[in-house]
Design a protein around this motif. Structure first.
Motif, PDB file in Angstrom:
ATOM      1  N   SER A 218      15.971 -23.390  71.192  1.00 37.17           N
ATOM      2  CA  SER A 218      16.317 -23.618  69.758  1.00 37.17           C
ATOM      3  C   SER A 218      15.453 -24.692  69.159  1.00 37.17           C
ATOM      4  CB  SER A 218      17.777 -23.925  69.655  1.00 37.17           C
ATOM      5  OG  SER A 218      18.575 -23.073  70.337  1.00 37.17           O
ATOM      6  N   GLU A 219      15.020 -25.780  69.863  1.00 36.36           N
ATOM      7  CA  GLU A 219      14.267 -26.709  69.229  1.00 36.36           C
ATOM      8  C   GLU A 219      12.878 -26.216  68.913  1.00 36.36           C
ATOM      9  OE1 GLU A 219      12.689 -31.320  70.460  1.00 36.36           O
ATOM     10  OE2 GLU A 219      14.441 -30.450  71.718  1.00 36.36           O
ATOM     11  N   LEU A 220      12.368 -25.440  69.820  1.00 33.97           N
ATOM     12  CA  LEU A 220      10.983 -24.899  69.552  1.00 33.97           C
ATOM     13  C   LEU A 220      11.092 -24.145  68.201  1.00 33.97           C
ATOM     14  CD1 LEU A 220       9.874 -23.308  72.886  1.00 33.97           C
ATOM     15  CD2 LEU A 220       8.570 -25.092  71.775  1.00 33.97           C
ATOM     16  N   ILE A 221      12.118 -23.347  67.944  1.00 32.98           N
ATOM     17  CA  ILE A 221      12.246 -22.525  66.908  1.00 32.98           C
ATOM     18  C   ILE A 221      12.262 -23.323  65.715  1.00 32.98           C
ATOM     19  CG2 ILE A 221      13.398 -20.602  65.664  1.00 32.98           C
ATOM     20  CD1 ILE A 221      14.273 -19.569  68.460  1.00 32.98           C
ATOM     21  N   PRO A 239       8.149  -7.271  67.989  1.00 32.48           N
ATOM     22  CA  PRO A 239       7.579  -6.846  69.490  1.00 32.48           C
ATOM     23  C   PRO A 239       7.674  -8.034  70.406  1.00 32.48           C
ATOM     24  CG  PRO A 239       5.805  -6.240  67.780  1.00 32.48           C
ATOM     25  CD  PRO A 239       6.857  -7.174  66.806  1.00 32.48           C
ATOM     26  N   PRO A 240       8.000  -8.058  71.702  1.00 33.22           N
ATOM     27  CA  PRO A 240       8.190  -9.241  72.693  1.00 33.22           C
ATOM     28  C   PRO A 240       6.934  -9.966  72.574  1.00 33.22           C
ATOM     29  CG  PRO A 240       9.106  -7.201  73.485  1.00 33.22           C
ATOM     30  CD  PRO A 240       8.533  -6.744  72.109  1.00 33.22           C
ATOM     31  N   ARG A 246       4.043 -16.736  70.092  1.00 29.66           N
ATOM     32  CA  ARG A 246       4.506 -17.900  69.274  1.00 29.66           C
ATOM     33  C   ARG A 246       5.181 -18.926  70.007  1.00 29.66           C
ATOM     34  NH1 ARG A 246       4.733 -18.967  63.810  1.00 29.66           N
ATOM     35  NH2 ARG A 246       3.882 -17.127  63.282  1.00 29.66           N
ATOM     36  N   PHE A 247       6.072 -18.748  70.831  1.00 29.64           N
ATOM     37  CA  PHE A 247       7.055 -19.683  71.563  1.00 29.64           C
ATOM     38  C   PHE A 247       6.951 -19.608  73.036  1.00 29.64           C
ATOM     39  CE2 PHE A 247       9.467 -17.651  67.623  1.00 29.64           C
ATOM     40  CZ  PHE A 247       9.481 -19.017  66.971  1.00 29.64           C
ATOM     41  N   LYS A 251      11.948 -12.135  74.515  1.00 31.23           N
ATOM     42  CA  LYS A 251      12.725 -11.710  73.103  1.00 31.23           C
ATOM     43  C   LYS A 251      14.111 -11.979  73.386  1.00 31.23           C
ATOM     44  CE  LYS A 251      13.128  -7.522  70.079  1.00 31.23           C
ATOM     45  NZ  LYS A 251      12.551  -6.434  69.669  1.00 31.23           N
ATOM     46  N   LYS A 252      14.872 -11.784  74.692  1.00 30.83           N
ATOM     47  CA  LYS A 252      16.200 -11.750  75.106  1.00 30.83           C
ATOM     48  C   LYS A 252      16.489 -13.398  74.523  1.00 30.83           C
ATOM     49  CE  LYS A 252      19.880 -11.399  78.612  1.00 30.83           C
ATOM     50  NZ  LYS A 252      20.042 -10.972  79.879  1.00 30.83           N
ATOM     51  N   ALA A 253      15.584 -14.410  75.239  1.00 28.26           N
ATOM     52  CA  ALA A 253      15.808 -15.741  74.878  1.00 28.26           C
ATOM     53  C   ALA A 253      15.689 -16.153  73.323  1.00 28.26           C
ATOM     54  CB  ALA A 253      14.852 -16.556  75.728  1.00 28.26           C
ATOM     55  N   PHE A 254      14.792 -15.398  72.899  1.00 27.19           N
ATOM     56  CA  PHE A 254      14.738 -15.607  71.384  1.00 27.19           C
ATOM     57  C   PHE A 254      15.788 -15.336  70.571  1.00 27.19           C
ATOM     58  CE2 PHE A 254      13.428 -13.910  67.415  1.00 27.19           C
ATOM     59  CZ  PHE A 254      12.938 -14.922  66.399  1.00 27.19           C
ATOM     60  N   LYS A 255      16.543 -13.974  70.888  1.00 22.22           N
ATOM     61  CA  LYS A 255      17.466 -13.658  70.068  1.00 22.22           C
ATOM     62  C   LYS A 255      18.851 -14.505  70.295  1.00 22.22           C
ATOM     63  CE  LYS A 255      18.098  -9.017  70.212  1.00 22.22           C
ATOM     64  NZ  LYS A 255      18.305  -7.892  70.656  1.00 22.22           N
TER      65      LYS A 255
END
Length: 277
Positions: A218-221, A239-240, A246-247, A251-255
């Motif tokens: 979350s901090e990265l985002i 796309p994953p 970028r991070f 994709k699962k962790a991003f969502k």
């Protein structure tokens, strides 16, 4: 007794024509040859060295750092094969021997192999072994779910990547958990995702659980949103590979992180991306 196969910080005892003599609490002395000595090294000081035996069987110290240490695994290249075994380039002047009995298959010059560094109790000499199964066991585990662990990539399998955990246990990173290029011999950090009833271990390259990964992700985002003037053109349909580029996360962790930030009222989810509030 001065241990072989490890880097040690040893006191400098005295200077001689051939180099510096180092010692430990036991009183044993070992030579650091002149070619590794500097003007700053003086009796009474300390120096960090690696200990092994030279071609004449004497313990010797070096300031060079080898590619492998005692009771660890590493990917090394065969520099030559002789009548007594294969010899590996491990970053020191004297090559490291793999006796024929320690070769799972006959080693060939120029090829790379995952090996384990051990000490022969009879000869008191370091040697390498390619019979990895002798040194990896999952019967008595020293790790648990959620632990951060050191990994060595052992081989590619149909399911993913077989890894050596903390130089002790075997585990597996499934293909759907891999979002960057992995190569045999790579050393990296990972996390124990699951320990099965049969003691098989599943590994993730990302921290497990909300407190372990989601806060950091979350901090990265949030930081990326600030850098990008409060908007990122990424959605749950991105796309994953784009998300990982970028991070560095799946994709699962991003969502999961985006959902957490939304619930906290820190972002707004829009059709074209996410907006920092």
């Amino acid at each position: 007794m001065i241990e072989q196969g490890k880097q040690l910080s040893l006191p400098i005892l005295k200077r001689a024509l051939v180099g510096l003599y180092l010692s430990d609490d036991s009183g044993e002395e070992v030579l650091l040859p002149n070619k590794y000595c500097t003007k700053e090294m003086k009796p009474g000081g300390k120096v960090r060295v690696f200990i092994y035996r030279d071609s004449e069987g004497r313990k010797v110290a070096t300031t060079q750092t080898p590619h492998i240490f005692l009771h660890e695994f590493a990917l090394l290249k065969v520099s030559s094969v002789t009548s007594v075994g294969a010899f590996l380039d491990w970053g020191l002047e004297k090559d490291l021997m793999v006796p024929f009995r320690e070769q799972k298959q006959k080693m060939e010059a120029g090829r790379w192999y995952i090996v384990y560094l051990d000490l022969d109790p009879k000869t008191d000499r370091l040697f390498a072994s390619n019979r990895l199964e002798r040194y990896i066991q999952n019967e008595n585990l020293t790790v648990k779910e959620g632990d951060e662990v050191g990994l060595v990539i052992q081989q590619k399998t149909d399911l993913g990547y077989a890894v050596i955990i903390n130089h002790k246990h075997k585990g597996l990173i499934y293909d759907n958990e891999v979002f960057k290029e992995l190569r045999i011999g790579d050393r990296l950090k990972g996390f124990v995702k699951n320990v099965r009833d049969d003691h098989k271990i599943d590994i993730s390259l990302h921290a497990i659980g909300y407190r372990g990964a989601n806060d950091a992700n979350s901090e990265l985002i949030l930081k990326q949103l600030e850098v990008c003037d409060g908007f990122l053109p990424l959605t749950d349909k991105s796309p994953p590979e784009e998300i990982y580029t970028r991070f560095g996360i799946s994709k699962k962790a991003f969502k999961k992180s985006v959902g957490a930030l939304y619930k906290q009222g820190l972002i707004e989810i829009q059709p074209r991306g996410i907006l920092l509030l």
